[in-house]
Design an enzyme around this catalytic site. Structure first.
Site, PDB file in Angstrom:
ATOM      1  N   VAL A   1      -4.445 -15.715  -2.031  1.00 15.28           N
ATOM      2  CA  VAL A   1      -3.731 -14.933  -3.047  1.00 15.28           C
ATOM      3  C   VAL A   1      -3.197 -13.619  -2.477  1.00 15.28           C
ATOM      4  O   VAL A   1      -2.896 -12.689  -3.209  1.00 15.28           O
ATOM      5  CB  VAL A   1      -4.619 -14.653  -4.288  1.00 15.28           C
ATOM      6  CG1 VAL A   1      -4.806 -15.920  -5.101  1.00 15.28           C
ATOM      7  CG2 VAL A   1      -5.958 -14.055  -3.896  1.00 15.28           C
ATOM      8  N   CYS A   2      -3.075 -13.563  -1.157  1.00 10.38           N
ATOM      9  CA  CYS A   2      -2.501 -12.379  -0.515  1.00 10.38           C
ATOM     10  C   CYS A   2      -1.076 -12.684  -0.069  1.00 10.38           C
ATOM     11  O   CYS A   2      -0.817 -13.726   0.535  1.00 10.38           O
ATOM     12  CB  CYS A   2      -3.337 -11.962   0.692  1.00 10.38           C
ATOM     13  SG  CYS A   2      -2.829 -10.368   1.360  1.00 10.38           S
ATOM     14  N   ILE A   3      -0.144 -11.797  -0.389  1.00  9.83           N
ATOM     15  CA  ILE A   3       1.260 -12.024  -0.014  1.00  9.83           C
ATOM     16  C   ILE A   3       1.777 -10.900   0.884  1.00  9.83           C
ATOM     17  O   ILE A   3       2.979 -10.666   0.980  1.00  9.83           O
ATOM     18  CB  ILE A   3       2.156 -12.180  -1.274  1.00  9.83           C
ATOM     19  CG1 ILE A   3       1.961 -11.003  -2.243  1.00  9.83           C
ATOM     20  CG2 ILE A   3       1.883 -13.505  -1.963  1.00  9.83           C
ATOM     21  CD1 ILE A   3       2.909 -11.019  -3.428  1.00  9.83           C
ATOM     22  N   THR A   4       0.850 -10.235   1.570  1.00  7.90           N
ATOM     23  CA  THR A   4       1.235  -9.159   2.497  1.00  7.90           C
ATOM     24  C   THR A   4       2.281  -9.637   3.492  1.00  7.90           C
ATOM     25  O   THR A   4       3.278  -8.959   3.755  1.00  7.90           O
ATOM     26  CB  THR A   4      -0.004  -8.637   3.254  1.00  7.90           C
ATOM     27  OG1 THR A   4      -0.932  -8.090   2.308  1.00  7.90           O
ATOM     28  CG2 THR A   4       0.374  -7.565   4.267  1.00  7.90           C
TER      29      THR A   4
END
Length: 329
Positions: free
Chosen positions: A177-180
């Site tokens: 759930v990380c979109i860095t």
């Protein structure tokens, strides 16, 4: 950066079996010493608000699993540390790096409360303010075991260790759930396991591999490439005990899971580097932890050993994306 460095991720690696030396996988010891304590397995649920809360932290500590409490209810942390100490359990908390967090460390010291573990938890941990916080904690709470992160390079690991960090957390944006990586163009998404290896070679102290673990076999792979502990979010999301909000869709039960830098966490649209997804509710977390331990025992038996150390020496092959794509689940 070394242009000759091998770039790979979890799904690109297969480890090569050795002769089995145990009669049963139950003989295999999966325990790991991390700081002053020993835990059942080298796994810690992510310190995210949809993964860990106080009742689950108590359960994990009572059953000899490592945990890190999240930092998103700052006013509760002092009482949480006090409560865990009264129960005779380890106290493990997270802090950020804003000014009031420095005050909080001083308040802990003033109240003679030393958490066993303090995790400095920000997305880009290779920063002067993180170094300042490490030194601040070590000044006021010298007996606390300090975990600092997150980072993705050997230089960052060395600098945080030199500042006094007892362990570093490696992983910039590889989480589900990380979109860095999409929002900034930076990170270890797609080469997280290679980043763990790169950082571990430079480290003198333990590394936590944080993010990108999609299957239980990835835990063994993390150990192979130098991690002491693995932080996992998505595999723990959606359990009966995890605190994410439940949603019913067409008669099926789902649970919300979102990143610590998402707008759902922050309550704002500014500097968002996380997203929200729904995961099917999947039973008790104790069953998942038991399955992780059993799979790790099997992995050690394939490695030809009796404990986790044997995983660090096995040969491996790089099979680029030929197993499956790690995000298919």
């Amino acid at each position: 950066m070394n242009n000759g460095m091998q770039i790979f991720d979890y799904e690109d690696i297969q480890m090569i079996p050795n002769k089995c030396v145990v009669q049963s996988r139950k003989e295999v010891d999966t325990s790991v010493k991390f700081g002053p304590h020993t835990f059942k397995i080298p796994v810690v649920p992510a310190n995210m608000q949809t993964i860990i809360d106080e009742p689950l932290a108590i359960w994990l500590a009572e059953h000899d699993y490592f945990y890190i409490m999240h930092r998103f209810q700052p006013e509760r942390r002092m009482d949480f540390v006090r409560d865990m100490k009264k129960r005779g359990l380890i106290a493990s908390i997270s802090v950020g790096v804003k000014d009031d967090e420095f005050d909080f460390i001083e308040a802990l010291a003033a109240n003679e409360l030393t958490p066993d573990y303090i995790t400095i938890d920000i997305a880009h941990g290779y920063a002067q303010v993180v170094i300042d916080m490490i030194q601040h904690i070590k000044h006021y709470l010298p007996n606390a075991f300090v975990i600092a992160g997150n980072v993705g390079t050997p230089e960052a690991v060395r600098e945080l260790e030199n500042a006094g960090a007892d362990a570093t957390k490696v992983g910039i944006g590889p989480g589900k759930v990380c979109i860095t990586k999409l929002k900034t163009g930076f990170g270890t998404g797609g080469w997280q396991l290679a980043a763990v290896r790169w950082c571990a070679k430079a480290a003198r102290k333990p590394i936590i591999a944080d993010g990108g673990i999609r299957n239980n076999g990835d835990i063994a792979k993390s150990i192979r490439f130098g991690a002491t502990m693995c932080m996992i979010g998505s595999l723990f999301a959606g359990h009966e005990e995890t605190p994410g909000k439940h949603v019913n869709i067409d008669g099926k039960e789902y649970q919300e899971y979102y990143g610590s830098a998402s707008e759902y966490q922050k309550g704002t649209h500014h500097n968002v580097e996380g997203k929200k997804i729904l995961l099917p509710v999947k039973g008790k977390i104790g069953d998942t932890l038991k399955e992780m331990q059993e799979d790790l025992q099997s992995a050690v038996s394939y490695a030809g050993g009796r404990d986790l150390e044997s995983l660090t020496k096995v040969d491996y092959v790089i099979v680029k994306n030929s197993i499956f794509n790690g995000d298919q689940y």
